[in-house]
Design a protein around this motif. Structure first.
Motif, mmCIF file in Angstrom:
data_model
loop_
_atom_site.group_PDB
_atom_site.id
_atom_site.type_symbol
_atom_site.label_atom_id
_atom_site.label_comp_id
_atom_site.label_asym_id
_atom_site.label_seq_id
_atom_site.Cartn_x
_atom_site.Cartn_y
_atom_site.Cartn_z
ATOM 1 N N GLN A 15 0.828 -1.207 0.000
ATOM 2 C CA GLN A 15 0.000 0.000 0.000
ATOM 3 C C GLN A 15 0.864 1.259 0.000
ATOM 4 O O GLN A 15 0.493 2.276 -0.589
ATOM 5 N N ILE A 16 2.027 1.206 0.685
ATOM 6 C CA ILE A 16 2.943 2.351 0.625
ATOM 7 C C ILE A 16 3.434 2.552 -0.803
ATOM 8 O O ILE A 16 3.479 3.678 -1.318
ATOM 9 N N VAL A 17 3.792 1.454 -1.479
ATOM 10 C CA VAL A 17 4.252 1.540 -2.861
ATOM 11 C C VAL A 17 3.141 2.078 -3.754
ATOM 12 O O VAL A 17 3.377 2.905 -4.648
ATOM 13 N N THR A 18 1.917 1.623 -3.531
ATOM 14 C CA THR A 18 0.782 2.114 -4.325
ATOM 15 C C THR A 18 0.597 3.615 -4.135
ATOM 16 O O THR A 18 0.340 4.357 -5.097
ATOM 17 N N GLU A 19 0.740 4.084 -2.904
ATOM 18 C CA GLU A 19 0.595 5.509 -2.626
ATOM 19 C C GLU A 19 1.690 6.319 -3.320
ATOM 20 O O GLU A 19 1.430 7.383 -3.913
ATOM 21 N N LEU A 20 2.924 5.836 -3.284
ATOM 22 C CA LEU A 20 4.017 6.552 -3.942
ATOM 23 C C LEU A 20 3.826 6.586 -5.458
ATOM 24 O O LEU A 20 4.097 7.602 -6.114
ATOM 25 N N LEU A 21 3.360 5.477 -6.021
ATOM 26 C CA LEU A 21 3.112 5.457 -7.461
ATOM 27 C C LEU A 21 1.971 6.408 -7.818
ATOM 28 O O LEU A 21 1.994 7.064 -8.866
ATOM 29 N N ALA A 22 0.960 6.493 -6.950
ATOM 30 C CA ALA A 22 -0.147 7.423 -7.208
ATOM 31 C C ALA A 22 0.347 8.865 -7.194
ATOM 32 O O ALA A 22 -0.090 9.708 -7.992
ATOM 33 N N ARG A 23 1.284 9.190 -6.307
ATOM 34 C CA ARG A 23 1.818 10.553 -6.276
ATOM 35 C C ARG A 23 2.640 10.837 -7.538
ATOM 36 O O ARG A 23 2.641 11.955 -8.053
ATOM 37 N N CYS A 24 3.337 9.809 -8.004
ATOM 38 C CA CYS A 24 4.063 9.961 -9.272
ATOM 39 C C CYS A 24 3.081 10.227 -10.414
ATOM 40 O O CYS A 24 3.336 11.042 -11.301
ATOM 41 N N HIS A 25 1.951 9.551 -10.376
ATOM 42 C CA HIS A 25 0.905 9.772 -11.378
ATOM 43 C C HIS A 25 0.392 11.205 -11.309
ATOM 44 O O HIS A 25 0.186 11.872 -12.336
ATOM 45 N N LEU A 65 13.455 9.614 -8.243
ATOM 46 C CA LEU A 65 13.130 9.921 -6.847
ATOM 47 C C LEU A 65 12.117 8.923 -6.282
ATOM 48 O O LEU A 65 12.250 8.425 -5.166
ATOM 49 N N VAL A 66 11.088 8.656 -7.079
ATOM 50 C CA VAL A 66 10.070 7.702 -6.634
ATOM 51 C C VAL A 66 10.683 6.316 -6.457
ATOM 52 O O VAL A 66 10.396 5.602 -5.487
ATOM 53 N N ALA A 67 11.555 5.908 -7.383
ATOM 54 C CA ALA A 67 12.181 4.588 -7.301
ATOM 55 C C ALA A 67 13.028 4.459 -6.042
ATOM 56 O O ALA A 67 13.030 3.416 -5.374
ATOM 57 N N GLU A 68 13.768 5.540 -5.701
ATOM 58 C CA GLU A 68 14.568 5.490 -4.480
ATOM 59 C C GLU A 68 13.686 5.365 -3.248
ATOM 60 O O GLU A 68 13.981 4.608 -2.322
ATOM 61 N N ARG A 69 12.592 6.120 -3.255
ATOM 62 C CA ARG A 69 11.682 6.060 -2.085
ATOM 63 C C ARG A 69 11.014 4.703 -1.984
ATOM 64 O O ARG A 69 10.855 4.151 -0.893
ATOM 65 N N ILE A 70 10.613 4.145 -3.114
ATOM 66 C CA ILE A 70 9.989 2.821 -3.117
ATOM 67 C C ILE A 70 10.995 1.759 -2.669
ATOM 68 O O ILE A 70 10.680 0.861 -1.870
ATOM 69 N N ALA A 71 12.246 1.854 -3.179
ATOM 70 C CA ALA A 71 13.270 0.888 -2.778
ATOM 71 C C ALA A 71 13.523 0.953 -1.278
ATOM 72 O O ALA A 71 13.689 -0.081 -0.610
ATOM 73 N N LEU A 72 13.531 2.168 -0.728
ATOM 74 C CA LEU A 72 13.731 2.313 0.709
ATOM 75 C C LEU A 72 12.602 1.649 1.488
ATOM 76 O O LEU A 72 12.838 0.945 2.483
ATOM 77 N N ALA A 73 11.368 1.851 1.037
ATOM 78 C CA ALA A 73 10.230 1.221 1.717
ATOM 79 C C ALA A 73 10.321 -0.299 1.646
ATOM 80 O O ALA A 73 10.046 -1.001 2.627
ATOM 81 N N ILE A 74 10.715 -0.828 0.481
ATOM 82 C CA ILE A 74 10.839 -2.284 0.326
ATOM 83 C C ILE A 74 11.954 -2.825 1.215
ATOM 84 O O ILE A 74 11.805 -3.864 1.871
ATOM 85 N N GLN A 75 13.097 -2.110 1.248
ATOM 86 C CA GLN A 75 14.221 -2.563 2.066
ATOM 87 C C GLN A 75 13.851 -2.560 3.546
ATOM 88 O O GLN A 75 14.194 -3.492 4.287
ATOM 89 N N ILE A 76 13.166 -1.532 3.990
ATOM 90 C CA ILE A 76 12.746 -1.473 5.395
ATOM 91 C C ILE A 76 11.803 -2.633 5.707
ATOM 92 O O ILE A 76 11.910 -3.290 6.753
ATOM 93 N N LEU A 103 14.905 -0.079 -9.556
ATOM 94 C CA LEU A 103 14.819 0.178 -8.125
ATOM 95 C C LEU A 103 16.175 -0.149 -7.497
ATOM 96 O O LEU A 103 16.688 -1.261 -7.665
ATOM 97 N N PRO A 104 16.795 0.776 -6.782
ATOM 98 C CA PRO A 104 18.113 0.525 -6.180
ATOM 99 C C PRO A 104 18.008 -0.394 -4.958
ATOM 100 O O PRO A 104 18.049 0.050 -3.807
ATOM 101 N N LEU A 105 17.865 -1.698 -5.218
ATOM 102 C CA LEU A 105 17.684 -2.690 -4.167
ATOM 103 C C LEU A 105 18.961 -3.497 -3.969
ATOM 104 O O LEU A 105 19.782 -3.635 -4.875
#
Length: 675
Positions: A174-184, A248-259, A222-224
């Motif tokens: 859901q965090i990833v979905t929210e970040l992608l929606a903001r990118c949209h 920017l979105v990819a970095e934020r998404i990668a950070l959320a996934i890593q966490i 995604l920088p994973l």
């Protein structure tokens, strides 16, 4: 203070994929103008969910109303699908679509919310209020507002920051979905998606998606951390700022996934530690080798594999299959055949210097891992574990199997040591007891012996029961050269090897003295002197001994000496009872002992019941068995044989308490049989 109308928006949005983005833009505009940007994250999240549910699942146009006031914002989403919202009706799953998240998220984040419905449609509203303790935000001057310019990268970076309150309460998808929606929102791309591969062999999957991603205009990795990988894709007519925004979105998404991965890994490691601790506790409590061997595969399946087996080494170095289990019980016999055939290959691998296991060293038919079972420098077997149905073992699971193999090997070695110790104790205990009781016409003998902490079925006869400590109780009976009979029962201070040594001295000295024809008082005096000469303290014993003469009329005349021991019970054939004997001094305590012989006559059917203090001091809570219960236990066996009397007493003593005996129990019955 009344806010102007410009801090409210009312929109009619069509039923297509662009409407949620338009709804988000309206919310952002109202909150920015009203100075309520601290409510932006939660309000955007809930608006996206409700707008998407209305457009996609209701399939109608939607009305959006956003209204801000000094303390918060209220958003209402209305669709035009007729029918009410009944919790028991099938319409509810449509409102809470997308995995049931819509109203659940509203309930979690909104200050208040509700629903209204009529014949033309239904509305869902929510309100989010600002923190009353927070510092008020400065409301921007409406005249200074700049219309419809694309934000610069600094503004975009601010938009990509998810509030900690949301991040801590939402799953990663859901965090990833929210970040992608903001990118949209920022790009107005025709479509977008997040592709993710965890690197566990399951392949890539789509974490989030909007619109149609037919022709990808921008793709950013995604920088994973390897082996995980993924990418963010945007479709449509690319603008110059799409790539930096996507990065920017990819970095934020990668950070959320890593966490999320770190949190999941930590939870999984914590679960494995708990599993190993519980498995180790179960193994530590098992001191029987066959039970330990049977337990090991049960601990492994199905957590670590579909099947598991234990092979143990034999005297010649070969391996034998000791236990196995399978998630599918019907596969057990088929698996047994394969494991029997694999034993030579496992034995060969085990004999190889430096083999630490892991890959199953068999040609075909078995797929899994094998780990040697080693404890205290010796290899005692092999643990084999079959792979999961759809995948091989992970490196983490291999480490858990290796750890469990060490614990299992140590438990097996402890069980073997315990068995050897028990065997030694049983042999030593048996050596301290007479091999058999005298077989003499007119006199019958019976004995029962139960070491402390051991359990045995009553009536199993004399001899040692299972236990690892040698008891200090003993009994003996023999026929002398002059046809008299000598009997003794005693309790030596202590347990273990020291008590066994003293018991051997007491029993052998008394037997030799009796066979040498020494009177009982003199024999006890010599025994006392012998014990005083023994090294160490607390080497004393209590003894009840008797010399028995058979009378011409078939009676038995007993010369009874008590050296600090319990009085025996005289059980008459008619059920009458009497405690007989005169107290004397225990042997091994003082230089001088007091011996007080007493004559006791046994007529036909009478019995003399000797016992140790393990009988009278048997406890059930605060209550002790005592002497009165002995009388009641044997009275019903009056007139019966010596074996029935001894068995009746032992059964009563054992039934008195559910706990195992804390002290040794010894019973010796001498009966004058009718001619």
């Amino acid at each position: 203070m009344t806010y102007p109308e410009r801090f409210a928006r009312r929109l009619r949005l069509p039923a297509d994929d662009r409407s949620p983005a338009a709804a988000r833009a309206a919310v952002r505009a109202v909150l920015t103008e009203a100075g309520l940007t601290e409510l932006l994250d939660e309000t955007l999240l809930l608006t996206t969910e409700l707008a998407t549910n209305g457009v996609v699942h209701a399939g109608t146009d939607i009305n959006l109303t956003v209204a801000a006031d000094p303390i918060g914002v209220r958003v209402t989403v209305t669709d035009y699908r007729s029918g009410g919202i009944d919790p028991m009706d099938t319409a509810m799953p449509e409102v809470t679509a997308e995995g049931g998240r819509g109203l659940l998220l509203v309930d979690r984040f909104a200050s208040s919310w509700g629903t209204t419905h009529d014949q033309t449609g239904k509305s869902i509203w929510f309100r989010i209020d600002r923190d009353p303790d927070a510092r008020p935000a400065t409301r921007p001057d409406p005249d200074a507002a700049v219309e419809a310019h694309l934000p610069d990268l600094g503004q975009l970076a601010a938009l990509l920051t998810v509030a900690p309150a949301i991040q801590s309460r939402l799953p990663v998808d859901q965090i990833v979905t929210e970040l992608l929606a903001r990118c949209h929102d920022a790009t107005a791309a025709a479509g977008g998606a997040i592709e993710y591969d965890a690197g566990d062999g399951a392949g890539a999957q789509i974490l989030a998606k909007f619109g149609d991603v037919g022709t990808v205009a921008v793709a950013v990795p995604l920088p994973l951390t390897a082996p995980a990988c993924g990418k963010l894709m945007l479709a449509g007519q690319a603008e110059p700022n799409w790539r930096p925004l996507a990065e920017l979105v990819a970095e934020r998404i990668a950070l959320a996934i890593q966490i999320d991965r770190m949190r999941t890994d930590e939870q999984r490691r914590s679960g494995w530690l708990t599993y190993l601790a519980e498995a180790g506790e179960l193994l530590a409590h098992s001191l029987e080798e066959h039970l330990t061997v049977a337990l090991i595969p049960q601990l492994i399946v199905p957590q670590l594999g579909r099947w598991a087996a234990v092979h143990l080494t034999g005297d010649g170095g070969d391996l034998r299959l000791a236990s196995l289990t399978h998630a599918e019980e019907a596969e057990l016999e088929h698996l047994r055949g394969k494991l029997d055939a694999a034993a030579p290959a496992l034995a060969a691998a085990l004999a190889t210097d430096g083999w630490t296991g892991m890959e199953l060293p068999v040609p075909r038919g078995l797929d899994g891992i094998a780990v040697p079972l080693s404890a205290r420098g010796a290899t005692i077997g092999v643990l084999t574990v079959g792979k999961h149905v759809e995948r091989q073992h992970s490196s983490e699971e291999r480490a858990v199997v290796a750890d469990l193999a060490k614990r299992s090997a140590l438990a097996l070695d402890n069980a073997r040591i315990h068995a050897e110790r028990q065997a030694v104790a049983n042999e030593l205990q048996a050596a301290l007891m007479p091999g058999s009781l005298p077989d003499v016409a007119g006199v019958s003998f019976a004995a029962e012996y139960l070491p402390a902490t051991a359990r045995r079925l009553p009536g199993s006869g004399p001899g040692p029961a299972s236990g690892t400590e040698v008891g200090g109780d003993f009994y003996d009976a023999t026929e002398l050269a002059d046809h008299r009979l000598w009997v003794a029962i005693g309790d030596v201070c202590g347990k273990g090897a020291q008590a066994a040594a003293v018991t051997g001295v007491v029993r052998d000295v008394l037997r030799v003295m009796a066979r040498d024809g020494r009177p009982l008082p003199r024999a006890l005096e010599l025994l006392n002197a012998t014990l005083l000469e023994q090294p160490g303290d607390m080497r004393y014993a209590t003894i009840a001994s008797a010399l028995l003469d058979r009378g011409a009329d078939g009676s038995l005349n007993a010369t009874l000496c008590l050296s600090g021991h319990e009085k025996p019970l005289l059980l008459r054939a008619d059920g009458e009872t009497a405690w007989v004997g005169r107290e004397g001094t225990a042997v091994g305590l003082f230089p001088d002992v007091k011996v007080n012989p007493e004559e006791v006559r046994l007529d036909a059917g009478d019995a003399l019941v000797f016992f140790t203090d393990g009988v009278t001091e048997r406890r059930d809570g605060a209550a002790m068995y005592g002497h009165e219960r002995i009388e009641r236990a044997v009275r019903d066996a009056a007139g019966k044989g010596a074996r029935q009397i001894a068995t009746a007493l032992l059964e009563s003593v054992e039934a008195f308490s559910p706990e195992s005996p804390r002290d040794d129990i010894a019973i010796l019955v001498v009966r004058c049989d009718p001619s």
